[in-house]
Design an enzyme around this catalytic site. Structure first.
Site, mmCIF file in Angstrom:
data_model
loop_
_atom_site.group_PDB
_atom_site.id
_atom_site.type_symbol
_atom_site.label_atom_id
_atom_site.label_comp_id
_atom_site.label_asym_id
_atom_site.label_seq_id
_atom_site.Cartn_x
_atom_site.Cartn_y
_atom_site.Cartn_z
ATOM 1 N N GLU A 1 -20.908 -3.401 -5.074
ATOM 2 C CA GLU A 1 -18.998 -2.926 -5.722
ATOM 3 C C GLU A 1 -18.128 -2.139 -5.427
ATOM 4 O O GLU A 1 -17.497 -2.391 -4.818
ATOM 5 C CB GLU A 1 -18.993 -3.265 -7.351
ATOM 6 C CG GLU A 1 -18.726 -3.924 -7.347
ATOM 7 C CD GLU A 1 -18.227 -3.919 -9.356
ATOM 8 O OE1 GLU A 1 -18.875 -3.325 -9.866
ATOM 9 O OE2 GLU A 1 -17.531 -4.532 -9.235
ATOM 10 N N SER A 2 -19.110 -0.782 -5.158
ATOM 11 C CA SER A 2 -17.776 -0.159 -4.389
ATOM 12 C C SER A 2 -17.444 -0.152 -2.540
ATOM 13 O O SER A 2 -16.046 0.246 -3.055
ATOM 14 C CB SER A 2 -18.770 1.343 -4.180
ATOM 15 O OG SER A 2 -19.329 1.590 -3.874
ATOM 16 N N ASP B 1 14.093 3.813 11.940
ATOM 17 C CA ASP B 1 14.521 2.356 12.117
ATOM 18 C C ASP B 1 15.846 2.213 12.711
ATOM 19 O O ASP B 1 16.736 2.213 12.041
ATOM 20 C CB ASP B 1 14.233 1.610 11.611
ATOM 21 C CG ASP B 1 14.178 0.204 10.698
ATOM 22 O OD1 ASP B 1 14.017 -0.447 12.570
ATOM 23 O OD2 ASP B 1 13.727 -0.700 10.598
ATOM 24 N N LEU C 1 0.828 -1.212 0.067
ATOM 25 C CA LEU C 1 0.059 -0.352 0.299
ATOM 26 C C LEU C 1 1.320 1.488 -0.239
ATOM 27 O O LEU C 1 1.184 1.107 0.820
ATOM 28 C CB LEU C 1 -0.978 -0.006 1.072
ATOM 29 C CG LEU C 1 -2.515 -0.475 1.203
ATOM 30 C CD1 LEU C 1 -3.239 -0.387 2.490
ATOM 31 C CD2 LEU C 1 -3.286 -0.079 -0.023
ATOM 32 N N PRO C 2 0.464 1.807 -1.330
ATOM 33 C CA PRO C 2 2.088 2.874 -1.131
ATOM 34 C C PRO C 2 1.880 3.839 -0.325
ATOM 35 O O PRO C 2 0.017 4.024 0.051
ATOM 36 C CB PRO C 2 1.888 3.745 -2.525
ATOM 37 C CG PRO C 2 0.704 2.721 -3.178
ATOM 38 C CD PRO C 2 0.378 1.712 -2.191
ATOM 39 N N ALA C 3 2.300 4.369 0.357
ATOM 40 C CA ALA C 3 1.466 5.969 0.413
ATOM 41 C C ALA C 3 1.662 7.296 -0.129
ATOM 42 O O ALA C 3 2.201 7.887 -0.258
ATOM 43 C CB ALA C 3 3.164 6.579 2.183
#
Lengths: 466, 513
Positions: free
Chosen positions: A356-357, A77, A8-10
């Protein structure tokens, strides 16, 4: 770190992760010639110098990201074992007007630790070509080198969240009323191993003109679909169970199946047959389809002709922009957030009957899809989606519903005929219950700020009290 | 991959190994410091918490320290991978959950305040909750006890207090057995481990989950202000001199302090949350289900700072004039006058306090708030109740076109959902994050719509569901709510700018009464 693997890209708000270890490897080059004492407390002056240099580079990059690239969250990190070091770090960042939140995962269960070392650490690039035994030994030596100098977080003034033994206990310090930390804790409390199945099914087709507002009832075909869908699902579950027993699984009853529908008639009516078989059905208003607003059923051409301004705003920020009285994808994701949390907590198997949405957003969440792909996901009516839990990436399976009339199968033809978000702009899960980045035109034609609760108050001009 | 059935712990572990090894494999990282599920946690966090400003996550590993703290309690093997559930096993659903929230803490630590707020919050969400205050059971026998009564060496006092606790627990169990309850709050000091264990055993026997909530405070000033503000008005001190009452109360606390045992490692098998110095530090242990986590999350968002919340409807809109509901109309000339007057009105009520203004995303609230010189946020969740097919109609037109609906709505306005639209109940669900945010925030001014305002007002003023949809909230009026320990104080400021009344009595069609 994990974000890359999840995929999931930021988007929407910029987050970046800075691994100190990567800096170490990058600084040293690919040869992995880490000085033998690099990780040790009583390292030689050269090693200390090297450590400092690596650290400095990493910090500079963080400042650059936050100051010059509109970054909002940087994830730093590293080990940070010493209390003094942590305090210095927080002070250092504070100078740059950056708030520091520490997250510690504290574990005193040796079983967990050893599993972890064995399974994870030794597969690190640091240990390529090492034997398992040697790798474990070296890693434990690294740990041991630090142990006398490791101080668990107890600094009363620092903001920190401490997780103990894989989330069994959570300590939250000095984070009162800090939005982010509260959310983190709430998530920590709600995540558990998903050892159950989730199924998605579409609602049946409706009788009358199928506009958003009309909220029509099912047609005869729709009711037939509801029955076939339910029968297929029940049969599938029974077959799966038998298959597992054949493979040596225990002969236990299926987990109860709960059905969630939206509050729209077509989804409720699609569940009626299941309810009559004794399955528990819950209606969730948050699962209602995306509100198409005034542009419902308009062609793109017509929208462009009637709302040229809206179209240009939409193109500038398609994820957050909402057409008049409509919901944006962002609105939909924010609205569904409580559902997602409850989904994480649910222990029964779950069938979600929705538009669907809505299925797109849920599927996108469970399958960690790129936000780019979410608007394009297809859920033809002749398939039930089964999400098979796995610890990291869930798997999805499509179960065919036989004997449906072909014309009811395709995806929602009544969907918005407006341009959907193109790639790379925003994640469906930013904001979380806040109006982050609502780009609705305000009175003065400007959009709102991205930040729901700015830590730095914007200057309010012409207010004498500020 | 092993061929073990997927529900076996080994199989789960196998899967974890495979997955965890794909992670960026360097030095100590949160995700890898613990087995498996926190890879999920982290990835989830990262991919979700974008919307925050400049905060640095500092990720550290501290998994190693187990080697020098071996005396700590260990997680029994096999428990890690499975949710441990005492009563709410598979097949039992959230709505079947029954939880006893057990308050723990010395007097004057805000226990009753917390209890009372949780009950109100849950009630607003239609989750049946009730407080069982042991003090009230005790009072029926000993209406105005002195501090000596609370001395643990006073055998008679001890016996009476034990009896009161038993009566409260018995009543609570009866209340659950009657079938309508979800969350009971046992409001007492529950200050000893023995007492807590006893409650745990009673609840376990009945299949009721327990959640201990300890409020621990060693900030003397905080305690004193609580004593003076709240306790001296307690029924125990009816008609007594406040100074003397406060002194007696302090003595009473001393007696409790003698036996007080905070929740510690001996009780690490229990589900608890420990709030230290009003949220300065929070420790959360073994939360088991969603409802518990909701309660905990709510508790974490409570604060005791004094503040006010201002509520206003938007200025009169063109739809108000024509008697139409819903829509996204502009404000009328009189609405515009209200918008211009509003900053002065707010100043009059709030003085120099810095506020944040929340509006909906509809034009009429944004226009109304536009002269306010404060930070502003737009919330989709504050948009007016969606009236579906009736959007843009007048009440008379609704009565004509949808006579059945019109009647049904009058019969049960809280639950009636407009065709293709929302009910008040739906609105409350979507407002829940707003309430959470309001609890967390300080001074907020909300410019929103009639139905939304009714729901928010109902939360703070504890208005029952039958009444809240019928409350009259006039246009061009600023409402100030100031939450106090046991009630919310309300003030109304009229802007003195005429507007139509949009209030409709039950059964009426009246456009403007």
């Amino acid at each position: 770190m994990v974000i890359a693997t999840v995929g999931l890209p930021a988007r929407g708000v910029k987050t970046r992760i800075f691994h100190l270890g990567d800096y170490r490897r990058a600084t040293l080059g690919p040869g992995k010639e880490v000085p033998a004492d690099y990780f040790f407390v009583n390292a030689s002056p050269e090693s200390v110098l090297l450590r400092k240099r690596i650290l400095k580079k990493c910090r500079e990059d963080i400042y650059h990201f936050l100051e010059h690239e509109n970054g909002q969250i940087a994830i730093y990190d590293a080990v940070n074992p010493l209390s003094a070091g942590r305090k210095t770090l927080a002070k250092e960042f504070a100078k740059h007007n950056v708030q520091t939140l520490f997250i510690e995962s504290h574990c005193n269960d040796e079983r967990i630790i050893e599993e972890n070392v064995r399974n994870v650490k030794i597969s690190s690039p640091d240990y390529i070509g090492w034997s398992d035994e040697d790798a474990v030994k070296d890693y434990l030596a690294r740990i041991n080198a630090r142990i006398p100098h490791f101080e668990t977080m107890e600094e009363p003034d620092l903001h920190f969240i401490k997780m103990i033994n894989a989330g069994e206990r959570v300590v939250v310090n000095n984070c009162a009323f800090n939005y982010l930390s509260q959310r983190i804790v709430f998530y920590l409390l709600n995540l558990h191993i998903k050892s159950r199945q989730t199924y998605f099914a579409r609602a049946g087709t409706t009788r009358d003109e199928d506009s958003y507002k009309a909220d029509a009832s099912l047609s005869a075909e729709g009711e037939d679909y509801a029955k076939k869908m339910a029968d297929t699902l029940i049969r599938h579950r029974e077959e799966e169970r038998e298959r597992l027993i054949k493979r040596g699984g225990p002969d236990v009853a299926l987990k109860p199946l709960t059905v969630w529908t939206s509050t729209r008639r077509r989804t409720i009516e699609t569940s009626t047959y299941l309810a009559s078989l004794g399955y528990r059905v819950r209606q969730r208003s948050q699962l209602s389809q995306m509100n198409p607003g005034v542009c419902e059923k308009m062609s793109e051409k017509k929208i462009r002709a009637e709302y040229p301004e809206e179209v240009s705003k939409h193109e500038a920020d398609p994820y957050h922009h909402r057409y008049p009285r409509a919901e944006s994808y962002h609105d939909l994701a924010v609205r569904m957030e409580p559902i997602i949390l409850e989904l994480e907590r649910e222990e029964n198997d779950l069938l979600i009957i929705a538009h669907e949405s809505v299925l797109r957003v849920l599927y996108g969440y469970l399958m960690a899809c790129n936000a780019i792909d979410i608007p394009g996901l297809e859920f033809p009516r002749d398939e039930i989606i089964e999400i098979i839990p796995a610890s990291y990436n869930n798997e999805a399976k499509r179960i065919h519903i036989p004997d449906l009339p072909p014309k009811i199968i395709p995806g929602s033809p009544e969907d918005l005929q407006m341009p959907v978000p193109p790639s790379g702009t925003a994640s469906p899960f930013s904001g979380l219950g806040t109006p982050a980045g609502t780009m609705t035109p305000t009175g003065d034609g400007k959009g709102q700020s991205f930040l729901p609760l700015p830590l730095r108050r914007p200057n309010v001009t012409s207010n004498p009290s500020s | 991959m092993s061929s073990a059935p997927p529900w076996e712990p080994q199989a789960i572990l196998e899967a974890l190994k495979a997955d965890v090894s794909q992670l960026n494999p360097d030095g100590p990282v949160l995700a890898r410091s613990i087995v498996g599920r926190h890879t999920l946690v982290t990835s989830f966090l990262l991919s979700t918490f974008y919307a925050l400003s400049r905060i640095i996550f500092q990720v550290s590993i501290m998994g190693e320290d187990g080697y020098f703290q071996p005396q700590m309690r260990k997680v029994p093997t096999g428990e890690l991978m499975q949710p441990s559930r005492k009563t709410n096993g598979y097949g039992v659903q959230a709505e079947d959950t029954r939880i006893c929230v057990v308050m723990v803490g010395l007097p004057a630590r805000g226990k009753s305040l917390i209890a009372q707020k949780v009950v109100r919050y849950l009630g607003w969400l239609s989750i049946p909750a009730k407080t069982f205050n042991v003090g009230q059971y005790r009072r029926s026998n000993t209406p105005t006890p002195t501090a000596e009564f609370f001395d643990t060496s006073n055998a008679e006092g001890e016996r009476l207090r034990r009896a009161a606790a038993e009566a409260a627990v018995d009543d609570m169990i009866r209340w659950f057995a009657a079938g309508s309850g979800t969350i009971a709050i046992l409001d007492a000091t529950n200050s000893t481990k023995d007492r807590r264990r006893w409650i745990q055993e009673r609840c376990d026997a009945e299949g009721i989950e327990t959640l201990y909530v300890e409020s621990k405070c060693d900030d003397g000033d905080l305690i004193m202000s609580n004593i003076l503000e709240v306790k001296t008005t307690s029924p125990d001190y009816k008609g007594q001199d406040p100074e003397k009452a406060a002194q007696d109360f302090r003595n009473r606390i001393k007696n409790y302090e003698k036996v007080y045992e905070t929740i510690d490692e001996d009780e690490s098998d229990m589900t608890y949350v420990k709030l230290i110095n009003v949220g300065k530090q929070v420790i959360i242990n073994r939360i088991q289900d969603y409802l518990q986590s909701r309660v905990v999350y709510y508790l974490m968002n409570l604060h005791l700072k004094s503040r006010s919340i201002w509520l206003s409807r938007h200025g009169e809109s063109n739809f108000n004039l024509s008697g139409q509901i819903g829509g996204d109309a502009d404000i009328s000339d009189r609405g515009e006058a209200y918008a211009r007057r509003l900053p002065e009105l707010v100043k009059q009520s709030a003085g120099d306090r810095q506020l944040t203004v929340w509006t909906s995303t509809l034009k009429r609230t944004i226009q109304t708030a536009r002269f306010l010189e404060y930070e502003k946020l737009e919330w989709k969740a504050l948009d007016e109740l969606d009236s579906g097919v009736c959007d843009g109609l007048t009440y008379a037109e609704i009565a004509e076109q949808y006579p059945e609906d019109f009647k049904q709505r009058d019969d049960d306005k809280y639950n009636y959902r407009y065709l293709g639209g929302e009910s008040y109940r739906d609105v409350v669900i979507r407002l829940e994050p707003i309430i959470m945010e309001l609890e967390r925030s300080e001074n907020i001014l909300i410019v929103t719509h009639q139905a939304i305002l009714r729901c928010i007002y109902a939360y703070f003023m504890n208005v029952p569901q039958e009444r809240s949809p019928w409350m009259e909230v006039p246009l061009h009026t600023l409402i100030k709510l100031t939450p106090k320990a046991y009630s919310t104080i309300e003030e109304r400021l009229k802007a003195d700018i005429p507007a139509v009344s949009t209030f409709r009595e039950k059964g009426s069609l009246a456009k403007h009464q």
